[in-house]
Structures are given as C-alpha cells and as structure tokens.
Design a protein around this motif. Structure first.
Motif, mmCIF file in Angstrom:
data_model
loop_
_atom_site.group_PDB
_atom_site.id
_atom_site.type_symbol
_atom_site.label_atom_id
_atom_site.label_comp_id
_atom_site.label_asym_id
_atom_site.label_seq_id
_atom_site.Cartn_x
_atom_site.Cartn_y
_atom_site.Cartn_z
ATOM 1 N N GLN A 281 0.825 -1.197 0.000
ATOM 2 C CA GLN A 281 0.000 0.000 0.000
ATOM 3 C C GLN A 281 0.858 1.245 0.000
ATOM 4 O O GLN A 281 2.026 1.214 0.380
ATOM 5 C CB GLN A 281 -0.895 0.037 1.252
ATOM 6 N N VAL A 282 0.283 2.350 -0.435
ATOM 7 C CA VAL A 282 0.951 3.646 -0.368
ATOM 8 C C VAL A 282 0.365 4.404 0.818
ATOM 9 O O VAL A 282 -0.855 4.549 0.919
ATOM 10 C CB VAL A 282 0.737 4.446 -1.664
ATOM 11 N N ARG A 283 1.232 4.839 1.693
ATOM 12 C CA ARG A 283 0.777 5.576 2.880
ATOM 13 C C ARG A 283 1.483 6.920 2.934
ATOM 14 O O ARG A 283 2.703 6.997 2.756
ATOM 15 C CB ARG A 283 1.072 4.780 4.136
ATOM 16 N N LEU A 284 0.691 7.972 3.154
ATOM 17 C CA LEU A 284 1.217 9.339 3.171
ATOM 18 C C LEU A 284 0.885 9.969 4.521
ATOM 19 O O LEU A 284 -0.282 9.960 4.939
ATOM 20 C CB LEU A 284 0.579 10.165 2.046
ATOM 21 N N VAL A 285 1.880 10.525 5.182
ATOM 22 C CA VAL A 285 1.665 11.142 6.488
ATOM 23 C C VAL A 285 2.235 12.552 6.455
ATOM 24 O O VAL A 285 3.450 12.744 6.316
ATOM 25 C CB VAL A 285 2.324 10.321 7.604
ATOM 26 N N GLU A 286 1.339 13.543 6.619
ATOM 27 C CA GLU A 286 1.744 14.939 6.583
ATOM 28 C C GLU A 286 2.144 15.417 7.976
ATOM 29 O O GLU A 286 1.662 14.907 8.989
ATOM 30 C CB GLU A 286 0.620 15.844 6.083
ATOM 31 N N SER A 287 2.981 16.445 7.998
ATOM 32 C CA SER A 287 3.337 17.131 9.237
ATOM 33 C C SER A 287 3.700 18.561 8.887
ATOM 34 O O SER A 287 3.990 18.881 7.726
ATOM 35 C CB SER A 287 4.496 16.433 9.945
ATOM 36 N N GLY A 288 3.660 19.429 9.909
ATOM 37 C CA GLY A 288 4.135 20.796 9.727
ATOM 38 C C GLY A 288 3.064 21.851 9.602
ATOM 39 O O GLY A 288 3.379 23.029 9.446
ATOM 40 N N PHE B 106 5.213 -0.486 -4.684
ATOM 41 C CA PHE B 106 4.652 0.476 -5.626
ATOM 42 C C PHE B 106 5.744 1.358 -6.205
ATOM 43 O O PHE B 106 6.753 1.616 -5.566
ATOM 44 C CB PHE B 106 3.622 1.378 -4.933
ATOM 45 N N THR B 107 5.487 1.851 -7.415
ATOM 46 C CA THR B 107 6.296 2.903 -8.015
ATOM 47 C C THR B 107 5.489 4.187 -7.979
ATOM 48 O O THR B 107 4.363 4.224 -8.475
ATOM 49 C CB THR B 107 6.652 2.562 -9.473
ATOM 50 N N VAL B 108 6.073 5.218 -7.387
ATOM 51 C CA VAL B 108 5.382 6.502 -7.305
ATOM 52 C C VAL B 108 5.781 7.347 -8.507
ATOM 53 O O VAL B 108 6.951 7.649 -8.696
ATOM 54 C CB VAL B 108 5.730 7.222 -5.991
ATOM 55 N N GLU B 109 4.816 7.699 -9.320
ATOM 56 C CA GLU B 109 5.082 8.480 -10.523
ATOM 57 C C GLU B 109 5.149 9.974 -10.219
ATOM 58 O O GLU B 109 5.971 10.696 -10.768
ATOM 59 C CB GLU B 109 3.999 8.224 -11.577
ATOM 60 N N SER B 110 4.260 10.448 -9.371
ATOM 61 C CA SER B 110 4.283 11.858 -9.015
ATOM 62 C C SER B 110 3.789 12.042 -7.588
ATOM 63 O O SER B 110 3.049 11.210 -7.058
ATOM 64 C CB SER B 110 3.445 12.682 -9.992
ATOM 65 N N LEU B 111 4.246 13.153 -7.009
ATOM 66 C CA LEU B 111 3.846 13.544 -5.655
ATOM 67 C C LEU B 111 3.426 15.002 -5.701
ATOM 68 O O LEU B 111 3.883 15.761 -6.581
ATOM 69 C CB LEU B 111 5.012 13.380 -4.685
ATOM 70 N N GLY B 112 2.613 15.392 -4.761
ATOM 71 C CA GLY B 112 2.228 16.793 -4.761
ATOM 72 C C GLY B 112 1.356 17.151 -3.593
ATOM 73 O O GLY B 112 1.216 16.375 -2.628
ATOM 74 N N TRP B 113 0.800 18.345 -3.687
ATOM 75 C CA TRP B 113 -0.044 18.894 -2.626
ATOM 76 C C TRP B 113 -1.311 19.481 -3.231
ATOM 77 O O TRP B 113 -1.247 20.213 -4.236
ATOM 78 C CB TRP B 113 0.711 19.975 -1.864
ATOM 79 N N TYR C 242 -3.414 18.625 1.603
ATOM 80 C CA TYR C 242 -3.352 17.176 1.479
ATOM 81 C C TYR C 242 -2.154 16.772 0.623
ATOM 82 O O TYR C 242 -1.982 17.278 -0.494
ATOM 83 C CB TYR C 242 -4.615 16.626 0.830
ATOM 84 N N CYS C 243 -1.390 15.859 1.136
ATOM 85 C CA CYS C 243 -0.332 15.241 0.343
ATOM 86 C C CYS C 243 -0.973 14.245 -0.618
ATOM 87 O O CYS C 243 -1.972 13.583 -0.271
ATOM 88 C CB CYS C 243 0.639 14.537 1.290
ATOM 89 N N TYR C 244 -0.404 14.129 -1.791
ATOM 90 C CA TYR C 244 -1.002 13.330 -2.861
ATOM 91 C C TYR C 244 0.082 12.522 -3.572
ATOM 92 O O TYR C 244 1.203 13.012 -3.761
ATOM 93 C CB TYR C 244 -1.688 14.295 -3.840
ATOM 94 N N ALA C 245 -0.246 11.302 -3.928
ATOM 95 C CA ALA C 245 0.676 10.478 -4.713
ATOM 96 C C ALA C 245 -0.092 9.788 -5.818
ATOM 97 O O ALA C 245 -1.236 9.370 -5.640
ATOM 98 C CB ALA C 245 1.356 9.439 -3.834
ATOM 99 N N GLU C 246 0.573 9.688 -6.951
ATOM 100 C CA GLU C 246 0.033 8.938 -8.083
ATOM 101 C C GLU C 246 0.981 7.750 -8.259
ATOM 102 O O GLU C 246 2.183 7.947 -8.506
ATOM 103 C CB GLU C 246 0.022 9.831 -9.321
ATOM 104 N N ALA C 247 0.483 6.549 -8.097
ATOM 105 C CA ALA C 247 1.383 5.397 -8.045
ATOM 106 C C ALA C 247 0.761 4.191 -8.736
ATOM 107 O O ALA C 247 -0.455 4.111 -8.937
ATOM 108 C CB ALA C 247 1.699 5.055 -6.585
ATOM 109 N N ARG C 248 1.653 3.247 -9.102
ATOM 110 C CA ARG C 248 1.195 1.990 -9.682
ATOM 111 C C ARG C 248 1.927 0.831 -9.001
ATOM 112 O O ARG C 248 3.084 0.956 -8.617
ATOM 113 C CB ARG C 248 1.442 1.973 -11.194
ATOM 114 N N ASP D 279 -4.617 7.123 -7.332
ATOM 115 C CA ASP D 279 -4.337 8.260 -6.466
ATOM 116 C C ASP D 279 -4.393 7.842 -5.003
ATOM 117 O O ASP D 279 -5.269 7.062 -4.604
ATOM 118 C CB ASP D 279 -5.366 9.370 -6.700
ATOM 119 N N TYR D 280 -3.485 8.412 -4.233
ATOM 120 C CA TYR D 280 -3.442 8.161 -2.789
ATOM 121 C C TYR D 280 -3.345 9.502 -2.068
ATOM 122 O O TYR D 280 -2.737 10.454 -2.582
ATOM 123 C CB TYR D 280 -2.245 7.270 -2.444
#
Length: 121
Positions: free
Chosen positions: A1-8, A29-36, A94-100, A109-110
């Motif tokens: 699974q892809v898990r995203l944990v924000e802080s700050g 997983f391979t993460v293709e892109s990350l963002g906010w 929100y942190c965001y990831a696009e992964a396969r 999307d995660y």
C-alpha cells in the motif's frame, strides 16, 4: 500500500512561512508523481503543486513565487515550502501520490489525512 503522512501545519501570521512535509511509504509500488492539494472551507479541493521525475507543475497563480514543492527520493518525502503566507492560503493541505503497483500500468491516487494551515491577518 501507499501511505502518506503529513506534518508541519499550524497557525501562522500573514507574511510568515511554513513548511509542510509528507513521509511516503510505498512498498511494492512505483510513485510516478507527488504533490499537494488544498481545500478551503466552501471550496473544492485544488491542486497546489505536483512534481514528477521530469516536471514540476505549480497550479495556483497566486502562489507563484511563494510556494515551492520539493521531492527527496532518498528520504521518500515531498515538501511544500510556503512563504509570505496570506489569509486566503488558509486551508487543509493534502499530500497526494500517483502510483502503480509493480508490474502494473494502471495508476491510482493516494491521499494523506490532511494538515490544517491557518493564516491570521
């Protein structure tokens, strides 16, 4: 699974700075892109910035020159450096990831749980 944990996130005065960080766990997983993304009260969620291995996309004209997205592949993190914050930047970010999954071509999307940013005038 892809898990995203924000802080700050937090409360800051107008004109101040904050850095949001997102720790990415991506076993298998391979993460293709990350963002906010961000979502202000009464508004739809909007893309703030997105970064892949080859491109960086900044989507909010009012944040141009104030927000910088960066990605550290060695540490599996993505950061959003926000400067000269304005009250209209108040939102949940929100942190965001696009992964396969390995061996697959379909992207999904995660999302992280969200971090509140409040800018006081």
């Amino acid at each position: 699974q892809v898990r995203l944990v924000e802080s700050g996130g937090g409360l800051v005065q107008a004109g101040g700075s904050l850095t949001l960080s997102c720790a990415v766990s991506k076993s298998g997983f391979t993460v293709e892109s990350l963002g906010w993304f961000r979502q202000a009260p009464g508004h739809q969620r909007e893309l703030v910035a997105k970064i892949s291995s080859s491109t960086t996309q900044n989507n909010v004209p009012s944040a141009e020159g104030r927000f910088i997205v960066s990605r550290d592949n060695a540490k599996n993190t993505v950061n959003l450096h926000m400067n000269d914050l304005k009250p209209e930047d108040t939102a949940v970010y929100y942190c965001y990831a696009e992964a396969r999954r390995y061996g697959r071509t379909d992207l999904h999307d995660y999302w992280g749980q969200g971090a509140q940013v409040t800018v006081a005038s």
